[in-house]
Scaffold this active site. Sequence first.
Site, short mmCIF file in Angstrom:
data_model
loop_
_atom_site.label_atom_id
_atom_site.label_comp_id
_atom_site.label_asym_id
_atom_site.label_seq_id
_atom_site.Cartn_x
_atom_site.Cartn_y
_atom_site.Cartn_z
N ALA A 210 0.70 -1.25 -0.07
CA ALA A 210 -0.05 0.08 0.00
C ALA A 210 0.89 1.23 0.21
O ALA A 210 0.27 2.36 -0.04
CB ALA A 210 -1.05 -0.03 1.40
N ARG B 119 4.00 4.13 -1.16
CA ARG B 119 4.00 4.76 -2.62
C ARG B 119 4.85 3.92 -3.36
O ARG B 119 4.29 3.87 -4.60
CB ARG B 119 4.92 6.05 -2.18
CG ARG B 119 4.24 7.26 -1.64
CD ARG B 119 5.02 8.23 -1.24
NE ARG B 119 5.80 8.10 -0.23
CZ ARG B 119 5.31 8.34 1.13
NH1 ARG B 119 4.20 8.80 1.33
NH2 ARG B 119 6.09 8.10 2.34
N MET B 120 5.68 3.34 -2.93
CA MET B 120 6.57 2.55 -4.08
C MET B 120 5.69 1.12 -4.18
O MET B 120 5.80 0.60 -5.33
CB MET B 120 7.85 2.12 -3.53
CG MET B 120 8.98 3.05 -3.64
SD MET B 120 8.88 3.61 -5.84
CE MET B 120 9.51 2.01 -6.12
N ARG C 274 1.04 -4.97 6.52
CA ARG C 274 1.39 -5.46 7.79
C ARG C 274 0.10 -5.80 8.36
O ARG C 274 -1.00 -5.32 8.10
CB ARG C 274 1.98 -4.18 8.62
CG ARG C 274 0.94 -3.15 8.77
CD ARG C 274 1.41 -2.07 10.07
NE ARG C 274 2.43 -1.22 9.55
CZ ARG C 274 3.48 -1.28 10.13
NH1 ARG C 274 4.14 -2.18 11.05
NH2 ARG C 274 4.47 -0.10 9.80
N HIS D 161 13.92 15.73 -0.79
CA HIS D 161 12.76 14.77 -1.02
C HIS D 161 11.65 15.32 -0.38
O HIS D 161 11.49 16.44 0.23
CB HIS D 161 13.08 13.45 -0.15
CG HIS D 161 13.99 12.54 -0.78
ND1 HIS D 161 15.56 12.62 -0.84
CD2 HIS D 161 14.00 11.58 -1.74
CE1 HIS D 161 16.12 11.55 -1.56
NE2 HIS D 161 15.37 11.08 -2.03
N LYS E 31 9.17 11.66 3.59
CA LYS E 31 10.26 10.77 4.01
C LYS E 31 10.95 10.90 5.29
O LYS E 31 11.02 11.83 5.82
CB LYS E 31 11.55 11.18 2.99
CG LYS E 31 12.73 10.40 3.29
CD LYS E 31 13.65 10.49 1.87
CE LYS E 31 14.94 9.47 1.53
NZ LYS E 31 14.40 7.98 1.71
N1 LIG Z 1 15.98 2.33 -3.57
C1 LIG Z 1 15.08 2.92 -4.32
O1 LIG Z 1 15.33 3.22 -5.52
C2 LIG Z 1 14.08 3.73 -3.56
C3 LIG Z 1 13.96 3.44 -2.21
N2 LIG Z 1 12.86 3.91 -1.68
C4 LIG Z 1 12.82 3.39 -0.31
O2 LIG Z 1 11.62 2.65 -0.12
C5 LIG Z 1 11.08 2.87 1.35
C6 LIG Z 1 9.71 3.03 1.07
O3 LIG Z 1 9.52 4.30 0.49
P1 LIG Z 1 7.82 4.61 0.16
O4 LIG Z 1 7.28 3.90 -0.55
O5 LIG Z 1 7.97 6.08 -0.22
O6 LIG Z 1 7.21 4.73 1.82
P2 LIG Z 1 5.90 4.25 2.25
O7 LIG Z 1 5.77 4.71 3.69
O8 LIG Z 1 4.81 4.80 1.17
O9 LIG Z 1 5.69 2.65 2.21
C7 LIG Z 1 6.24 1.52 3.14
C8 LIG Z 1 5.11 0.62 3.12
O10 LIG Z 1 5.48 -0.46 3.86
C9 LIG Z 1 4.57 -0.77 4.93
N3 LIG Z 1 5.21 -1.69 5.62
C10 LIG Z 1 5.88 -1.18 6.75
N4 LIG Z 1 6.29 -2.45 7.54
C11 LIG Z 1 5.59 -3.49 6.97
C12 LIG Z 1 5.53 -4.78 7.28
N5 LIG Z 1 6.27 -5.26 8.60
N6 LIG Z 1 5.08 -5.70 6.60
C13 LIG Z 1 4.54 -5.27 5.49
N7 LIG Z 1 4.26 -4.02 5.24
C14 LIG Z 1 4.90 -2.94 5.91
C15 LIG Z 1 3.96 0.26 5.33
O11 LIG Z 1 2.77 0.25 5.97
P3 LIG Z 1 2.30 1.38 7.05
O12 LIG Z 1 1.97 2.41 6.26
O13 LIG Z 1 1.04 0.54 7.68
O14 LIG Z 1 3.55 1.35 8.15
C16 LIG Z 1 3.95 1.31 3.82
O15 LIG Z 1 2.65 0.60 3.08
C17 LIG Z 1 11.92 3.88 1.89
O16 LIG Z 1 13.01 3.39 2.81
C18 LIG Z 1 12.56 4.67 0.77
O17 LIG Z 1 13.46 5.60 1.22
C19 LIG Z 1 12.03 4.78 -2.18
C20 LIG Z 1 11.75 4.91 -3.57
C21 LIG Z 1 13.23 4.68 -4.29
O1 LIG Z 2 12.08 7.87 0.12
C1 LIG Z 2 12.02 8.11 -1.08
O2 LIG Z 2 11.22 8.52 -1.62
C2 LIG Z 2 13.22 7.71 -2.10
N1 LIG Z 2 14.07 7.24 -1.34
C3 LIG Z 2 15.51 6.80 -1.87
C4 LIG Z 2 16.70 7.21 -0.94
O3 LIG Z 2 16.38 7.26 0.20
O4 LIG Z 2 17.62 7.82 -1.83
C5 LIG Z 2 15.60 6.79 -3.32
C6 LIG Z 2 14.99 7.98 -3.99
O5 LIG Z 2 15.61 9.23 -3.75
C7 LIG Z 2 13.52 8.21 -3.52
#
Ligand SMILES: NC(=O)C1=CN([C@@H]2O[C@H](COP(=O)(O)OP(=O)(O)OC[C@H]3O[C@@H](n4cnc5c(N)ncnc54)[C@H](OP(=O)(O)O)[C@@H]3O)[C@@H](O)[C@H]2O)C=CC1
Ligand SMILES: O=C(O)C1=N[C@H](C(=O)O)C[C@H](O)C1
Length: 271
Positions: free
Chosen positions: A12, A14-15, A37, A157, A161
Amino acid sequence: MSELRLVVVGAAGRMGRMLIKTISETAGVRLSGAIERSGSEVLGQDAGLLAGVGTLGVPVTDDPLAAFVAADGVLDFTTPAATIAFAGLAAQARIVHVVGTTGLDEADLAKLEAASRHAVIIRSGNMSLGVNLLAALVERVARTLGPEFDIEVVEMHHRMKVDAPSGTALMLGEAAAKGRGITLKDHADRGRDGITGARHAGAIGFAALRGGTVIGEHSVIFAGAGERIELSHKAEDRSLFAHGALRAALWGHGKKPGLYGMADVLGIAAI
Ligand SMILES: NC(=O)C1=CN([C@@H]2O[C@H](COP(=O)(O)OP(=O)(O)OC[C@H]3O[C@@H](n4cnc5c(N)ncnc54)[C@H](OP(=O)(O)O)[C@@H]3O)[C@@H](O)[C@H]2O)C=CC1
Ligand SMILES: O=C(O)C1=N[C@H](C(=O)O)C[C@H](O)C1
């Protein structure tokens, strides 16, 4: 070849939603599971409807192991604690674990390393081609310029974040440190406030900005006497990261257990 079966954890988020959408639009892969979760209000919902792409016939559940044993890979953009728990389960199920989660500390990384003895783990703070190429360029420039140029990493960001500096900023800092032949651990300057004194010689500085809906912007500044070089990347769409994660899962399928990075996946050699 049959389709690669993929589970999205954090479905659910963003990613998570972007990954579900991207899987549904990509040939050669199919969504086989979607995890949130326990207690999440989206449990039981169809993952496709959650991601806005129509019904996919995959309900969101809170049972990762059951999903992993029926899959080839898991795409994980969640939180450090969740990622460490998923790494154990992915290793048990012997499936490819693509880790995009940032904010992992040294203890977390050691646990991932341990899990990678049994499974293919591909981890990167940024899954885009552009940033991984930028990291190779930063390493090269840092090696060429030497310590008379000060290095600062600046990132911005969206307001939601939770970790700073970003995983990408740290990755770029690591690249700069490698180019310079030093360790980031011993030279990072991660926060300045008040009477800080003059800049520490040889430091790699970080500044993190947060606001609005900015997807991810990074610059590495090499500041010398009378001139400055800036290398930058701006992400305009989260699909960049999702496409990178799918590419990593396809690349990792059938590889030997180990901890890999996006440079391995993209075949970006040192420049
Ligand atoms: N490497 C890359 O290219 C990128 C990395 N990222 C990273 O990805 C991560 C997520 O980013 P983003 O999507 O924006 O964050 P979000 O908070 O939108 O999404 C994270 C999701 O994970 C869920 N979650 C947390 N704990 C659990 C669990 N134990 N079991 C199942 N689901 C769980 C959250 O649920 P709940 O809301 O209920 O806690 C939430 O829906 C961050 O660390 C970000 O920095 C992001 C973009 C690109
Ligand atoms: O949290 C984000 O959104 C993103 N996280 C990654 C990071 O921590 O570098 C990658 C991207 O920049 C988006």
